[in-house]
Design an enzyme around this catalytic site. Sequence first.
Site, PDB file in Angstrom:
ATOM      1  N   HIS A 240     -22.734  30.484  55.142  1.00 42.09           N
ATOM      2  CA  HIS A 240     -22.595  31.697  55.950  1.00 42.09           C
ATOM      3  C   HIS A 240     -21.167  31.897  56.468  1.00 42.09           C
ATOM      4  O   HIS A 240     -20.542  32.942  56.246  1.00 42.09           O
ATOM      5  CB  HIS A 240     -23.549  31.664  57.140  1.00 42.09           C
ATOM      6  CG  HIS A 240     -25.001  31.654  56.771  1.00 42.09           C
ATOM      7  ND1 HIS A 240     -25.479  32.261  55.633  1.00 42.09           N
ATOM      8  CD2 HIS A 240     -26.081  31.111  57.386  1.00 42.09           C
ATOM      9  CE1 HIS A 240     -26.782  32.097  55.569  1.00 42.09           C
ATOM     10  NE2 HIS A 240     -27.173  31.405  56.613  1.00 42.09           N
ATOM     11  N   LYS A 331     -26.490  25.376  67.713  1.00 36.63           N
ATOM     12  CA  LYS A 331     -27.818  25.643  68.260  1.00 36.63           C
ATOM     13  C   LYS A 331     -27.804  25.474  69.773  1.00 36.63           C
ATOM     14  O   LYS A 331     -26.961  24.780  70.333  1.00 36.63           O
ATOM     15  CB  LYS A 331     -28.833  24.658  67.662  1.00 36.63           C
ATOM     16  CG  LYS A 331     -28.915  24.658  66.143  1.00 36.63           C
ATOM     17  CD  LYS A 331     -29.724  25.804  65.633  1.00 36.63           C
ATOM     18  CE  LYS A 331     -30.010  25.688  64.149  1.00 36.63           C
ATOM     19  NZ  LYS A 331     -30.747  26.854  63.635  1.00 36.63           N
TER      20      LYS A 331
END
Length: 484
Positions: A240, A331
């Site tokens: 990504h 995260k």
Amino acid sequence: MVSRVIPVNNFDLVIFGGTGDLARRKILPGLFRRFIAGQMPAESRIIGAARSDLDAAGYRKMIKDAIAEFGGPEKKDATSLKAFLAQLDYIAIDAKGDGGWRELAKLMRKNVVRAFYFSVGPSLFGDLAERLHKHKIADENSRIVVEKPFGRDLESAQALNATLAAHFSEKQIYRIDHYLGKETVQNLMAVRFGNVLFEPLWNNHYIDHIQITVAETVGVGGRGAYYDRSGAMRDMVQNHLMQLLCLTAMEPPSQFGADEVRDEKLKVIRALQPVEPHHIVRGQYDPDGDSPGYRDDVENPRSFTESFIAMRCEISNWRWAGVPFYLRTGKKLKERVSTIDVVFKDLGHSIFEGDTARHRNVLSIRLQPNEGMDLQVTIKEPGPGGMRLIDVPLDMTFAEALGDDVDQATDAYERLIMDVIRGNQTLFMRGDEVEAAWQWTDPLIEGWEARNDVPKHYEAGSAGPEDSLMLMHRDGRKWREIKG
């Protein structure tokens, strides 16, 4: 403003793993939106294929429930939903055996586009490809869609590419990265190459540095077993963030064609310098109240896998020499946001007396949420009392600028699937591009494993480990704020 919908040719789309989470959450609801938009010919068919012992009626019921759960406002259109479900069929199939393949072959029609979506683990790609040819279901005009991960290192990526190449040409293989289907990612190319305002400034003479951030508020959740074998580097940076870096840094292609765009992206990857160890920060989120920490989530109390990574990268070419690219993803951060921030250089001299603040133009490209762009410019603060300067954004939030067109905007998955049917590979990764990314990534992973580096701890809901702030401070710069 009225959207211009470009129809596609009649097609048969087979979704292997058609009962799986991705098919129910993204693929089928997205295709229903394309159906409502008038982009799916009435004769087109979608065939789910999986191990589950279902019939066509049972599958249609499953997808009806999935659209009710994961669809948008369009799910209330009962008439369109009934017509869409009528285009669905199902085959119970054995990916490693011969069960169901003859039945699938009988379902396939001649003189239509045949596309096969491998919404399964990479370990099954070879079996599916082999049986599609053995049973003469795929031909030279067929297309296959494969999901990441495209290997977990260079060796496995090369093996995966070789497996696919044994049965399909590169022109038939669509390696899907949903980030490339986002409206704002494509607008990045439009802004750069469609406006005389930006392209002359898009170089080391005017740009100080570029930040690319992909922050998530969730932990690894139910993906613990997979994630602990991958980490943020393999799961996010290698694909990504690498793609966002390439689109930001690439040279203008000769035309907006698949190979022309991908040739320029490949040049960027090959120009990336090795990253020094002190330019990499890795982290793991700690427990937060009743919320478990990373090691609890992955059920591995000795895990050294990173849930956060930040790094300073450099590109060795004329355009970008001396311009650092800062990448970070993690995260359990304070906000879910994906941005590309292009920070321009300071003015060489300020004519305004008493102006000691640093005023910089910053182009911020928001990929999610609230897709759009804003350009930070310096203006005079309203009111008397002299020339006081402040920075304000020129905001172009797509929902405000484009109105109803955004409400009807295509989700990344549905856009990319329609590109598969059209035979347009521009927004898909090529095999040599995937391998080049791993060739750059592998030494970084091998380096911290050899050094036995331990990820730094960080609080859930923060901006990541303190060491990531120092990564920027050493260069006299600051991260753009992740707002809570």
